[in-house]
Design a protein around this motif. Structure first.
Motif, PDB file in Angstrom:
ATOM      1  N   GLN A   1      74.716 155.324 -28.287  1.00  0.00           N
ATOM      2  CA  GLN A   1      75.047 155.048 -29.686  1.00  0.00           C
ATOM      3  C   GLN A   1      73.753 155.290 -30.447  1.00  0.00           C
ATOM      4  O   GLN A   1      72.842 154.477 -30.417  1.00  0.00           O
ATOM      5  CB  GLN A   1      75.543 153.607 -29.876  1.00  0.00           C
ATOM      6  CG  GLN A   1      75.665 153.179 -31.336  1.00  0.00           C
ATOM      7  CD  GLN A   1      76.622 154.043 -32.156  1.00  0.00           C
ATOM      8  OE1 GLN A   1      77.702 154.411 -31.684  1.00  0.00           O
ATOM      9  NE2 GLN A   1      76.223 154.406 -33.364  1.00  0.00           N
TER      10      GLN A   1
ATOM     11  N   GLN B   1      73.467 156.349 -33.912  1.00  0.00           N
ATOM     12  CA  GLN B   1      73.405 156.023 -35.336  1.00  0.00           C
ATOM     13  C   GLN B   1      73.045 154.562 -35.560  1.00  0.00           C
ATOM     14  O   GLN B   1      73.599 153.714 -34.870  1.00  0.00           O
ATOM     15  CB  GLN B   1      74.761 156.297 -36.007  1.00  0.00           C
ATOM     16  CG  GLN B   1      74.640 156.362 -37.518  1.00  0.00           C
ATOM     17  CD  GLN B   1      75.993 156.465 -38.237  1.00  0.00           C
ATOM     18  OE1 GLN B   1      77.026 156.153 -37.681  1.00  0.00           O
ATOM     19  NE2 GLN B   1      75.966 156.877 -39.476  1.00  0.00           N
ATOM     20  N   PRO B   2      72.190 154.201 -36.489  1.00  0.00           N
ATOM     21  CA  PRO B   2      71.466 155.165 -37.303  1.00  0.00           C
ATOM     22  C   PRO B   2      70.137 155.653 -36.695  1.00  0.00           C
ATOM     23  O   PRO B   2      69.812 156.807 -36.860  1.00  0.00           O
ATOM     24  CB  PRO B   2      71.201 154.390 -38.592  1.00  0.00           C
ATOM     25  CG  PRO B   2      71.233 152.945 -38.195  1.00  0.00           C
ATOM     26  CD  PRO B   2      72.125 152.822 -37.005  1.00  0.00           C
TER      27      PRO B   2
ATOM     28  N   ALA C   1      80.234 149.168 -32.498  1.00  0.00           N
ATOM     29  CA  ALA C   1      81.068 149.381 -33.689  1.00  0.00           C
ATOM     30  C   ALA C   1      82.511 149.583 -33.224  1.00  0.00           C
ATOM     31  O   ALA C   1      82.874 149.228 -32.098  1.00  0.00           O
ATOM     32  CB  ALA C   1      80.549 150.583 -34.455  1.00  0.00           C
ATOM     33  N   GLY C   2      83.353 150.131 -34.106  1.00  0.00           N
ATOM     34  CA  GLY C   2      84.718 150.460 -33.706  1.00  0.00           C
ATOM     35  C   GLY C   2      84.763 151.846 -33.089  1.00  0.00           C
ATOM     36  O   GLY C   2      85.386 152.070 -32.052  1.00  0.00           O
TER      37      GLY C   2
ATOM     38  N   ILE D   1      91.489 155.116 -37.293  1.00  0.00           N
ATOM     39  CA  ILE D   1      90.100 155.260 -36.836  1.00  0.00           C
ATOM     40  C   ILE D   1      89.860 156.676 -36.304  1.00  0.00           C
ATOM     41  O   ILE D   1      88.811 157.273 -36.559  1.00  0.00           O
ATOM     42  CB  ILE D   1      89.721 154.134 -35.851  1.00  0.00           C
ATOM     43  CG1 ILE D   1      88.217 153.893 -35.843  1.00  0.00           C
ATOM     44  CG2 ILE D   1      90.208 154.389 -34.467  1.00  0.00           C
ATOM     45  CD1 ILE D   1      87.809 152.555 -35.257  1.00  0.00           C
TER      46      ILE D   1
ATOM     47  N   GLU E   1      80.351 157.170 -45.546  1.00  0.00           N
ATOM     48  CA  GLU E   1      81.318 156.206 -45.002  1.00  0.00           C
ATOM     49  C   GLU E   1      82.466 155.946 -45.982  1.00  0.00           C
ATOM     50  O   GLU E   1      83.604 155.756 -45.559  1.00  0.00           O
ATOM     51  CB  GLU E   1      80.614 154.900 -44.624  1.00  0.00           C
ATOM     52  CG  GLU E   1      79.679 155.033 -43.412  1.00  0.00           C
ATOM     53  CD  GLU E   1      80.360 155.570 -42.160  1.00  0.00           C
ATOM     54  OE1 GLU E   1      81.595 155.657 -42.114  1.00  0.00           O
ATOM     55  OE2 GLU E   1      79.633 155.918 -41.210  1.00  0.00           O
TER      56      GLU E   1
ATOM     57  N   PHE F   1      75.439 149.508 -43.844  1.00  0.00           N
ATOM     58  CA  PHE F   1      76.794 149.620 -43.279  1.00  0.00           C
ATOM     59  C   PHE F   1      77.591 148.375 -43.665  1.00  0.00           C
ATOM     60  O   PHE F   1      77.896 147.536 -42.827  1.00  0.00           O
ATOM     61  CB  PHE F   1      76.727 149.781 -41.765  1.00  0.00           C
ATOM     62  CG  PHE F   1      76.190 151.107 -41.323  1.00  0.00           C
ATOM     63  CD1 PHE F   1      77.042 152.158 -41.009  1.00  0.00           C
ATOM     64  CD2 PHE F   1      74.823 151.321 -41.230  1.00  0.00           C
ATOM     65  CE1 PHE F   1      76.548 153.386 -40.607  1.00  0.00           C
ATOM     66  CE2 PHE F   1      74.317 152.553 -40.831  1.00  0.00           C
ATOM     67  CZ  PHE F   1      75.187 153.588 -40.528  1.00  0.00           C
TER      68      PHE F   1
ATOM     69  N   TYR G   1      81.547 151.038 -47.425  1.00  0.00           N
ATOM     70  CA  TYR G   1      82.823 151.490 -46.872  1.00  0.00           C
ATOM     71  C   TYR G   1      83.953 151.360 -47.891  1.00  0.00           C
ATOM     72  O   TYR G   1      84.594 152.332 -48.259  1.00  0.00           O
ATOM     73  CB  TYR G   1      83.174 150.668 -45.624  1.00  0.00           C
ATOM     74  CG  TYR G   1      82.519 151.182 -44.377  1.00  0.00           C
ATOM     75  CD1 TYR G   1      81.183 150.905 -44.119  1.00  0.00           C
ATOM     76  CD2 TYR G   1      83.210 151.952 -43.454  1.00  0.00           C
ATOM     77  CE1 TYR G   1      80.564 151.375 -42.982  1.00  0.00           C
ATOM     78  CE2 TYR G   1      82.596 152.428 -42.312  1.00  0.00           C
ATOM     79  CZ  TYR G   1      81.279 152.141 -42.067  1.00  0.00           C
ATOM     80  OH  TYR G   1      80.668 152.619 -40.943  1.00  0.00           O
TER      81      TYR G   1
ATOM     82  N   PHE H   1      77.958 145.847 -38.395  1.00  0.00           N
ATOM     83  CA  PHE H   1      78.661 144.955 -39.324  1.00  0.00           C
ATOM     84  C   PHE H   1      78.738 143.522 -38.819  1.00  0.00           C
ATOM     85  O   PHE H   1      78.978 142.614 -39.577  1.00  0.00           O
ATOM     86  CB  PHE H   1      80.130 145.350 -39.519  1.00  0.00           C
ATOM     87  CG  PHE H   1      80.412 146.803 -39.434  1.00  0.00           C
ATOM     88  CD1 PHE H   1      80.147 147.605 -40.528  1.00  0.00           C
ATOM     89  CD2 PHE H   1      80.954 147.377 -38.300  1.00  0.00           C
ATOM     90  CE1 PHE H   1      80.436 148.951 -40.482  1.00  0.00           C
ATOM     91  CE2 PHE H   1      81.236 148.721 -38.249  1.00  0.00           C
ATOM     92  CZ  PHE H   1      80.975 149.525 -39.341  1.00  0.00           C
TER      93      PHE H   1
HETATM   94  N1  BES Z   1      79.542 155.872 -38.306  1.00  0.00           N
HETATM   95  C1  BES Z   1      80.365 154.756 -38.094  1.00  0.00           C
HETATM   96  C2  BES Z   1      79.980 153.929 -36.892  1.00  0.00           C
HETATM   97  C3  BES Z   1      78.769 153.055 -37.085  1.00  0.00           C
HETATM   98  C4  BES Z   1      78.867 151.876 -37.783  1.00  0.00           C
HETATM   99  C5  BES Z   1      77.552 153.395 -36.561  1.00  0.00           C
HETATM  100  C6  BES Z   1      77.760 151.072 -37.967  1.00  0.00           C
HETATM  101  C7  BES Z   1      76.427 152.612 -36.746  1.00  0.00           C
HETATM  102  C8  BES Z   1      76.534 151.434 -37.441  1.00  0.00           C
HETATM  103  C9  BES Z   1      81.822 155.183 -37.936  1.00  0.00           C
HETATM  104  O1  BES Z   1      82.165 156.369 -38.560  1.00  0.00           O
HETATM  105  C10 BES Z   1      82.651 154.120 -38.560  1.00  0.00           C
HETATM  106  O2  BES Z   1      82.625 153.981 -39.739  1.00  0.00           O
HETATM  107  N2  BES Z   1      83.360 153.345 -37.762  1.00  0.00           N
HETATM  108  C11 BES Z   1      84.160 152.247 -38.232  1.00  0.00           C
HETATM  109  C12 BES Z   1      85.593 152.581 -38.200  1.00  0.00           C
HETATM  110  C13 BES Z   1      86.224 152.980 -39.479  1.00  0.00           C
HETATM  111  C14 BES Z   1      87.716 153.185 -39.312  1.00  0.00           C
HETATM  112  C15 BES Z   1      85.935 152.089 -40.646  1.00  0.00           C
HETATM  113  C16 BES Z   1      83.930 151.095 -37.280  1.00  0.00           C
HETATM  114  O3  BES Z   1      83.164 151.239 -36.348  1.00  0.00           O
HETATM  115  O4  BES Z   1      84.524 150.034 -37.499  1.00  0.00           O
END
Ligand code: BES
Ligand code: ZN
Length: 968
Positions: free
Chosen positions: A213, A215-216, A352-353, A386, A412, A473, A478, A895
């Motif tokens: 993993q 990011q970031p 994350a998800g 997702i 995002e 994030f 979002y 998150f």
């Molecule tokens: N880029 C993110 C994953 C991420 C989140 C990486 C926080 C590093 C830190 C991915 O595209 C994302 O947004 N995933 C979301 C799902 C989405 C449906 C809102 C998640 O992980 O919940």
């Protein structure tokens, strides 16, 4: 399937002709390998080994903050990476003596010198380097014929800013190319970041997966790299792995061959070079997973997961929708998917998800795996949205990348908007696009109405440290991002929006952009088709939404015809600190409906505008389908007429706006703009409502009443009122499902059936409680689960709440033995519903033991417990007692920390709790709150607002519930 992907064990050692580069790599890896072995034999930890003699301090450190380039978090612009060659070898068995899992690596990066410099800074975190013959941690080679590379005079690791620093005896020359070699070791820890380890129980015991993993800012934890999104390069990846395992990366597998290192025979998989891309999108995975695949228009699509999950068909749904969604985005963006393959993999441990690594998207299991026998319609929707979200990033984010993290909201927010469009393509029957109003607009209104909110856009210079990047994030990036982009697409029209989007992607493909570049292209599209009724440029209009925090409440006085705007603050007494460049005025697209038919659009760009006056029984309803990012208030007369329409002909009002009326009314009341009793009146028609969205909106708002009053005398009358309101809905579902034997047809109906059961049980409706307890008992007695997956979460929760240790232990053992993560997830949430403090406390303790509760699930489990009226104070005591451990173990990187802090404190409404919260903030100032930093301030603000709200409203709310409960 890639050529040479599998090699049968029976082949034996094949004579392989290795290229010179590969030979060097293997030799280097085997050197590291033997050094590691030797170190381990001497009980030296690989993260502190003798192979890295240099200290982590520059030789000439000063104690005062310095202006040295290595003390800055941002890379200088002097070197531009072009091509990396990286070989990594993760060990899936621990060293028998130290018990540690490690990986070793060899990397070279070719870069061009853009400005003369005698310093090389390259990101590196928690890696140990093997010294080269020059006694330094890297070797530098010139790539231009005839040029000579400077010598490295000192090399060290700068821990705080996460660099490998190399000082040279002379300058690198402008426009010349060089190659930097390194050989290194890292720990394959279970910390969910960088190159990390995930574990699961498979056939024959514990299995290990090595995965990433990035990011970031964790690519630098896997190999030394120029770890900024604008430092795009081409990556040649090679993975060394055991027989019986599969190696995956962003590119397609080019070749897998057998190699010998020391006394071991292993596999080496080389991947096709990647496209020019950012480091944060890289992925490397070694596992013994299985997969299913299909091919659409020359793109190979594969779903990888634990073999038993694949064999049980749990990847089939994801596979079936990926192709159509990918095709949808190709059309939407007018751009062919540039890679030959799209892999998606479900990992047992994932923070994350999901993560949009280019060509190899990683998911937590609940976000990818579906099984009709276990998964609810909600689980299914999550998988569809997702997948859609991550596939949307393949273009928006991956092909075109924002230059720096301060623009993360656009990346995002965009994916969070278009995920609904892609999911709608896969499941057109669901009406999933409507749900953005509940899931994003309403959700983020609650946060963006606080004085401690922040604008979407941050300044580039304000975002430097990894922790500052992680903080971005959040729900603002979002959900507000998604909401304002949806508004933009609506007022431009979808045709203009996609036209601008397409030229934006075409111009910046394989490069980087800033958010105003998108505005520029949208403006070009507007100018192309004629500007219509826009009151300004895209840039001017959007600045009011992007550069200032918060959102307006638009007040429509239907009697005078005046429309006005004001910054909506949940606590009208709170002071907004930062002066906004636009003085909290927005350029607002307003649309409305008059008495059920006419739709009108106009713009509000100053404080007020004159509009039409209403007469007689006419009514007005603004912000149709909640496409605008604002709330609406009316004069009392119009509110009265709207309430009348709700109670006599609610279907005249579109379903999304019924949800809006409830949500706006409750929040306007919290902001003291209308009486709380008026908000409560919007729930009176619910006895006749069967649609999901208004009910869900009401439940979300009533949840606040539960939080504030479930420990007070308001509770009883409130329960009586709500029970009477929900019984018709409960009976409706009982009827249309033949006494709970069938599943309602529509997706939204399925959701609302769950609402009917959970509110009926929550308000103590005996029939509901008997029903859910009988289901659970039948499961315990007969060992066959009779409960439909849609109803499991609520049925489990109610039965466990009503039961004791026996029910809890049963659910716990089912949790531990669950074969699909979505079933485990339902049980994990329901286990927090018990009313027994000792069970709750023990459960809290379990969250510290990753063998019982996975690290990825620890914080959400604590939040589940805090949601329970009995668990709330236990959870609060628990996180205060263990904060520094929780923080260091579960990372501040996603998150989860803001969810944790908001979740545990959302019931706070007393002076005593406020003091505790402030104390908590002060006590842990040093440890920090990571991604939960803002949430601490938001919680303090919310607590103060809650205290005032209770003082102002308790009496009137109590007498209203009492009167209504009697009346019904
Ligand atoms: N880029 C993110 C994953 C991420 C989140 C990486 C926080 C590093 C830190 C991915 O595209 C994302 O947004 N995933 C979301 C799902 C989405 C449906 C809102 C998640 O992980 O919940
Ligand atoms: Zn995303």
């Amino acid at each position: 399937m890639g050529k040479g992907f599998f090699i049968s064990k029976g082949v034996g050692v094949v004579c392989i002709i290795l290229g010179a580069g590969a030979v060097a790599t293997i030799i280097a890896l085997s050197v590291v390998y033997s050094q590691e072995k030797a170190k381990n034999e001497n009980h030296v930890s690989p993260t502190n080994g003798a192979t890295t003699p240099t200290t982590s301090k520059p030789p000439t450190t000063t104690t005062t903050p310095s202006n040295n380039p290595w003390d800055k978090y941002r890379l200088p612009q002097s070197l531009v990476p072009e091509i990396y060659n990286i070989t990594l070898w993760p060990r899936l068995t621990p060293d028998p003596k130290t018990g540690l899992y490690i990986f070793t690596g060899v990397s070279s990066v070719e870069f061009k010198c853009a400005e003369e410099t005698n310093l090389i800074l390259i990101h590196s975190n928690k890696l140990n380097y093997t010294n080269y013959e020059n006694n330094h941690m890297a070797k530098l080679i010139p790539l231009d014929s005839g040029s000579k590379a400077p010598s490295i005079v000192s090399s060290w690791l700068q821990n705080e800013t996460q660099y490998l620093v190399l000082k040279l005896d002379s300058k690198l020359m402008k426009d010349h190319r060089y190659r930097l070699h390194t050989t290194f070791t890292g720990e394959l820890a279970d910390d969910l970041g960088g190159f990390y380890r995930s574990e699961y129980k498979g056939d024959g015991g514990k299995k290990i997966v090595a995965t990433t993993q990035m990011q970031p800012t964790d690519a630098r934890k896997a190999f030394p790299c120029f770890d900024e999104p604008a430092m795009k390069a081409v990556f040649h990846i090679t993975l060394i792995h055991d027989h019986g395992t599969v190696a995956l990366s962003n590119g397609e597998e080019k070749e897998t061959r057998i190699v010998s290192i020391g006394d071991q025979t292993l596999l080496q998989t080389d991947f096709e070079p990647t496209e020019k891309m950012s480091t944060y999108l890289l992925a490397f995975i070694v596992s013994d997973f299985g997969y299913i695949n299909n091919t659409i228009d020359n793109v190979m699509i594969r779903i990888f997961a634990r073999k038993s999950a694949i064999e049980a068909g749990q990847g089939v749904y994801a596979l079936s929708i990926t192709g159509p969604i990918l095709k949808f985005f190709e059309k939407y963006y007018n751009s062919t998917y540039p890679l030959p393959k799209s892999d998606q993999i479900a990992l047992p441990d994932f923070n994350a998800g999901a993560m949009e690594n280019w060509g190899l998207i990683t998911y937590r299991e609940t976000a990818l795996l579906y099984d009709e026998a276990f998964s609810s319609n909600g689980n299914k929707e999550r998988i569809a949205t997702i997948i859609s979200h991550e596939l949307a990033h393949m273009w928006f984010g991956n092909l075109v990348t924002l230059r720096w993290w301060n623009d993360l909201w656009l990346n995002e927010g965009f994916a969070s908007y278009v995920e609904y469009l892609g999911a709608h393509e896969a499941e057109p029957e669901w009406n999933v696009k409507d749900l953005i109003v509940l899931n994003d607009v309403h959700r983020v209104f609650a946060i963006d109405a606080l004085a401690s909110s922040h604008p979407l856009s941050s300044k580039e210079e304000d975002i430097q440290k990894p922790a500052q990047i992680s903080e971005l994030f959040d729900a603002i990036s979002y959900s507000k991002g998604a909401s304002v982009l949806r508004m933009l697409s609506d007022f431009l029209s979808e045709g203009v929006f996609t036209m601008g989007l397409r030229t934006y992607l075409a111009e910046f493909a394989y490069g980087n952009a800033v958010y105003t570049d998108l505005w520029k292209h949208l403006q070009m599209a507007v100018d192309n088709v004629g500007s219509g009724d826009l009151p300004g440029t895209v840039h001017n209009i959007m600045n009011t939404w992007v550069l200032q925090m918060g959102f307006p409440v638009v007040t429509i006085n239907a009697t005078t015809g005046v429309i006005s705007q004001k910054h909506f603050l949940l606590d009208p007494d709170s002071e907004v600190t930062a002066p906004s460049p636009f003085n909290y005025e927005w350029i607002i697209p307003i649309n409305w409906m008059k008495t059920g038919d006419i739709q009108i659009r106009r713009w509000l760009s100053g404080k007020t505008v004159e509009s039409m006056k209403l007469t007689g029984s006419d009514w007005l309803l603004a912000n149709l389908n909640v496409v605008g990012y604002y709330r609406v208030n009316y004069d009392q007369g119009n509110w009265d007429r709207l309430l009348e329409v709700l109670s006599t002909a609610h279907a005249t009002i579109p379903v999304i706006n019924r949800a809006q009326l409830v949500d706006d009314a409750f929040n306007l009341a919290r902001a003291k703009l209308i009486p709380t009793v008026l908000a409560l009146k919007t729930t009176k028609y619910l006895g006749k409502e069967t649609e999901y969205m208004p009910w869900e909106s009401a439940l979300n708002n009533l949840d606040f009443f539960y939080l504030m009053f479930d420990r007070s005398e308001v509770y009883g009358p409130m329960q009586d009122y709500l029970r009477k309101q929900v019984i018709p809905l409960f009976n409706h579902y009982k009827n249309i499902t033949d006494n709970w034997a069938k599943v309602p047809k529509g997706h939204m109906d399925q959701y609302n059936q769950v609402n009917a059961i959970s509110l009926a049980c929550r308000t103590g409706h005996q029939e509901c409680q008997t029903l859910t307890q009988a289901w659970f008992k039948q499961w315990m007695d007969e060992k066959i689960n009779p409960i439909h997956p849609n109803l499991r979460s609520t049925a489990y929760c109610n039965a466990i709440a009503a039961g004791g240790a026996k029910e809890w232990e049963f659910a716990w053992s089912e949790f531990q033995n669950a074969t699909i993560a979505s079933e485990a997830e339902k049980l994990r949430a329901a286990l927090a519903c018990t009313k027994q403090p000792w069970l709750l406390n023990r459960y809290l303790e379990y969250t510290l033991d990753s063998k019982l509760i996975r690290k990825q699930d620890a914080t959400s489990t604590i939040v589940y417990i805090a949601n329970n009226v009995i668990g709330q104070s236990l959870a609060w005591d628990f996180i205060r007692a263990h904060w520094s451990y929780i923080f260091t173990q579960y990372g501040g990187g996603s998150f989860s920390f803001s969810n944790l802090i908001n979740g545990v404190t959302k019931r706070f409404s007393s002076d005593f709790e406020l003091k505790q919260l402030k104390q908590f903030k002060a006590n842990n100032a040093e440890v920090g709150f990571g991604s939960g930093t803002l949430a601490v301030d938001q919680s303090i603000e919310r607590t103060i607002a809650n205290m005032k709200w209770i003082a102002d409203n308790k009496k009137s709310v109590l007498s209203w519930f009492k009167a209504e409960a009697k009346l019904l």
